[in-house]
Design an enzyme around this catalytic site. Structure first.
Site, PDB file in Angstrom:
ATOM      1  N   ILE A  98      32.900  60.257 -18.990  1.00  0.00           N
ATOM      2  CA  ILE A  98      33.481  59.679 -20.269  1.00  0.00           C
ATOM      3  C   ILE A  98      32.387  60.047 -21.507  1.00  0.00           C
ATOM      4  CG2 ILE A  98      34.298  57.447 -21.712  1.00  0.00           C
ATOM      5  CD1 ILE A  98      35.928  58.155 -19.264  1.00  0.00           C
ATOM      6  N   HIS A 135      37.059  66.159 -32.727  1.00  0.00           N
ATOM      7  CA  HIS A 135      36.190  65.867 -31.757  1.00  0.00           C
ATOM      8  C   HIS A 135      34.976  66.693 -31.682  1.00  0.00           C
ATOM      9  CE1 HIS A 135      39.821  63.500 -30.517  1.00  0.00           C
ATOM     10  NE2 HIS A 135      38.840  62.748 -30.149  1.00  0.00           N
ATOM     11  N   GLU A 152      43.945  70.632 -30.326  1.00  0.00           N
ATOM     12  CA  GLU A 152      43.093  70.601 -31.815  1.00  0.00           C
ATOM     13  C   GLU A 152      42.389  71.991 -32.165  1.00  0.00           C
ATOM     14  OE1 GLU A 152      40.631  67.168 -30.878  1.00  0.00           O
ATOM     15  OE2 GLU A 152      39.798  67.206 -32.869  1.00  0.00           O
ATOM     16  N   GLN A 180      28.721  49.376 -20.763  1.00  0.00           N
ATOM     17  CA  GLN A 180      30.023  50.280 -20.760  1.00  0.00           C
ATOM     18  C   GLN A 180      30.590  50.040 -19.322  1.00  0.00           C
ATOM     19  OE1 GLN A 180      31.625  51.201 -23.320  1.00  0.00           O
ATOM     20  NE2 GLN A 180      29.860  50.532 -24.675  1.00  0.00           N
TER      21      GLN A 180
END
Lengths: 296, 469
Positions: free
Chosen positions: A121, A249, A207, A45
């Site tokens: 991340i 999420h 959210e 990554q």
């Protein structure tokens, strides 16, 4: 110690350390001169996204991969530790692409090295790890953390730290992440944006789960009202999620009257935020706000 | 992180196995699980105490306040337990607004005790650290614990000391019980930390001259800590909330998810529903669900889920085939729709993922046509034109109606089309440019934007091989 004294001490502690960490908000602002390193540099990554960053024009000056210091990767030096990387390159920001078992430690290492901006991340870091990171973070003022479990931060045309596709961005954007224990919340971003003369409008996307949006609404009531108030447009996802259902999420759950989309929307509207019922209309809604205020 | 609830049985198993305390914890491992498949002879062989002790029986399905709901059978012998179970086992019951089948029960020894012997304890995690709540009057009628209980905060990196427990929590505990309880509470806290609990509640906790009895337990653990706690947890199961079934397909996807850095999630809401989704991304999936419900589709919404983080073609195929299989089990007279949606992918290779979906569509074309399925696609991201192209093609070659849209169309516009609220426009031509890199060389045709004129687009570069270490 009696309950009330304990509570008072907690409050003081929270307010006290909050001032400490909030001093690092200014590091959220990145530009074409910001020097960035990558932790987890030689992994799959890290390599992929570092190449993307270089292609975009971000100033990637090196990376960290313990045990591989001294080599060159993607044309820049590899270091064994964040401390060495910072000393060797003068980097001001780091982006972490390290798997969950080691990501918490990677953030700690960056804080210890005095890195002004850390973007993590990684998704799936255990809660206990992040509680410890947050605890350390709040007691210092040098390092600002964005994330974990976030796409990163971008200043279009200048610097991109993260996984977002660069070509779709025309206005400033920060993705702060979906985890409940994160480094930077809405208020941190709002303070930077409200004070930045180049920012004309703010789009806030929320959210279900937690109460970050309600806190942001309180902040806006206090700091963004009156004639100089900047237009804020918002969209809250999860309006139709019923209580108890795990969605979105990090599996947000609405529990006990808190964290529901309706409550968030109401709170934001009371703070003067225009809430759009569809993400597709965020652009046009902001445009109308600019028109209303004769900002065009 | 993902805090998930575990069953009472699992929670007690963890406690009995791993707690370190000088307190005499009684009835260790004395619980018997009962379902409609239970072989009672075998059960009594494995748990001989069932024949000799008085018993308590209750459902173990994440149901709160079972006492108040009349779902606890108390002080029965084994025959009494079986009689109690007859009208309840495999019966549909409504708890709050959830309708479900009572199918998983726990039998334990009955522990006679007085009110003075009942205590309440709860440990839960917050940003500042872990809160320990304690009340000397536990039990079914404990009431508003937040208001009544003694509270102690264990800060991050701090330890729970016996002294602070005695000073701050045990003001109303009789002297003769303090030592036993303090050792138990400290042991419980250490267990909570070691096994990465995020919530642990015992009500009532009974303490008498024989020792400590854990009569009930509700708990949540941090599922992301699996790689740390695997040895202690074993293969832990996370039961679905009451009223929702656990489907083998969900377990299959959860297994794929655990084995991969990508994210693959699936929850089945209404297996007979006609609106199925396969959406990329946690954010987008919530938005699509919202939109479907906004447009009146809430009763027909069959599933919630998402796939993201660059799953491979094979993983996407496995995910897609699961959904296609589920949606073609039972016909619906109005036919069904599959919404393959998403925003602009951060870095997932859309050509790769869509090839996986297309392969699954080909494999299921028979059932898809028999079930009258129409497919709506909207997507953007790296190599998305190739992805949309293969989608459009599979529609033509199989005869399944597939409508394909890219970033010129709003993300949720296809929901209106799928639900018949909006006419389906002519398929737009494939857009002229893509993200500024090619991932695998999955296509030979290079789409080059006029990057010199367009200042927004950085130079197109080809990455034909990346050095992965």
């Amino acid at each position: 110690m009696s309950n009330s004294r304990l509570f008072a001490r907690l409050l003081l502690q929270q307010n006290g350390v909050r001032n400490c960490y909030t001093a690092s908000r200014k590091h959220l602002y990145i530009d074409k001169d910001t020097k960035v390193i990558c932790q987890g540099f030689t992994g799959k990554q890290g390599t992929f996204h570092s190449q993307q960053a270089i292609d975009y024009g971000s100033r990637l000056v090196g990376g960290v991969s313990p045990g591989k210091g001294g080599r060159t990767h993607l044309g820049v030096p590899v270091f064994n530790s964040v401390k060495e990387a910072r000393e060797g390159t003068g980097a001001e920001a780091t982006v972490i692409y390290v798997p969950p078992p080691f990501a918490g430690a990677a953030i700690m290492e960056a804080i210890d090295a005095g890195m002004p901006l850390v973007v993590c991340i990684t998704e799936g870091i255990p809660q206990q790890d992040m509680v410890k990171v947050k605890h350390k973070l709040l007691r210092q003022s040098t390092t600002r953390l964005i994330g974990p479990n976030c796409p990163g931060v971008i200043n279009p045309g200048e610097c991109k730290i993260g996984i977002m596709p660069g070509h779709i961005h025309k206005k400033g954007r920060i993705g702060i992440g979906g985890d409940p224990f994160n480094g930077t919340d809405f208020i941190d971003c709002l303070e930077v944006f409200l004070q930045d003369p180049k920012t004309e409008g703010i789009i806030l996307i929320g959210e279900i789960g937690g109460n970050a949006e309600e806190n942001a609404a309180d902040y806006l009531k206090q700091h963004n009202s009156g004639t100089n108030a900047k237009p804020v447009v918002s969209f809250i996802a999860g309006l139709t999620a019923p209580p108890g259902r795990r969605m979105g999420h990090a599996g947000a759950i609405i529990a006990g009257g808190k964290g529901g989309a309706k409550e968030k929307i109401a709170a934001l509207q009371q703070a003067g935020v225009v809430v759009s019922m569809s993400p597709a209309q965020l652009g046009s809604t902001m445009f109308k706000e600019f028109e209303k205020r004769k900002m065009l | 992180m993902s805090a998930k609830a575990i069953s009472e049985q699992t929670g007690k198993e963890f406690l009995y196995k791993h707690i370190c305390t000088s307190a005499a914890v009684q009835n260790r491992f004395r619980y018997a699980n009962v379902t409609s498949e239970t072989d009672w002879d075998r059960l009594t062989q494995d748990h001989p105490w069932l024949l000799t002790e008085r018993l308590v029986v209750k459902p173990d399905q994440l149901i709160k306040c079972r006492g108040k709901l009349g779902l606890v059978g108390v002080n029965l012998d084994l025959v009494g337990v079986q009689e109690w179970l007859k009208p309840r086992l495999m019966r549909e019951t409504t708890v709050a607004k959830a309708k479900g089948i009572l199918k998983n029960f726990l039998i334990e020894p009955f522990v006679a005790h007085t009110q003075e012997e009942e205590f309440y304890i709860c440990i839960y995690a917050t940003r500042e650290g872990d809160h320990v709540l304690f009340h000397h009057e536990g039990g079914v009628d404990v009431g508003d614990v937040d208001a009544k209980a003694q509270r102690l905060l264990v800060g991050v990196d701090d330890k729970l000391s016996e002294d602070s427990v005695k000073e701050q929590l045990f003001m109303h505990v009789p002297e003769d019980k303090k030592e036993v309880l303090v050792s138990f509470v400290v042991g419980l806290f250490n267990l909570y930390e070691d096994l990465y609990f995020t919530y642990l509640e015992i009500n009532p906790l009974v303490v008498n001259q024989n020792g400590v009895f854990v009569l009930d337990m509700a708990a949540k653990i941090d599922a992301t800590a699996d790689y740390i706690c695997k040895a202690k947890w074993g293969d832990v199961e996370f039961p679905p909330p009451f009223g929702r079934e656990a489907y083998p397909e969900e377990a299959y996807i959860a297994d794929l998810d655990a084995k991969s850095g990508a994210s693959l999630k699936l929850t089945i809401l209404n297996p007979l529903g006609r609106i199925w989704t396969m959406v990329a991304g946690g954010g987008a999936s919530v938005v699509y669900s919202d939109t479907i419900c906004d447009l009146g589709g809430v009763d027909e919404l069959a599933n919630y889920g998402e796939y993201s983080g660059a799953p491979s073609e094979q993983q996407t195929y496995d995910y897609a085939k699961t959904i296609l299989s589920l949606m073609t089990r039972e016909k619906h007279h109005e036919g069904k729709v599959l919404i393959i949606g998403g925003s602009i992918a951060n870095f997932t290779n859309v050509a790769a993922t869509f090839k996986g979906i297309v392969r699954a569509i080909k494999d299921y074309q028979g059932p898809l046509k028999e079930n009258g399925v129409t497919i709506f696609v909207r997507r953007g991201g790296p190599n998305y034109q190739e992805g949309l192209r293969v989608m459009g093609e599979v529609g033509k070659t199989t005869g399944i109606p597939i409508y394909v849209f890219g970033t010129e169309t709003h993300m949720t516009a296809i929901v209106g089309m799928a639900l018949g609220h909006q006419p389906i426009p002519n398929q737009p031509p494939v857009a002229a440019h893509t993200a500024n890199f090619l991932l695998n060389s999955s296509t030979n045709s290079l789409q080059k934007p006029s990057s010199k004129e367009d200042p927004e687009l950085p130079q197109l570069q080809r990455i034909s091989s990346l050095a992965f270490k």
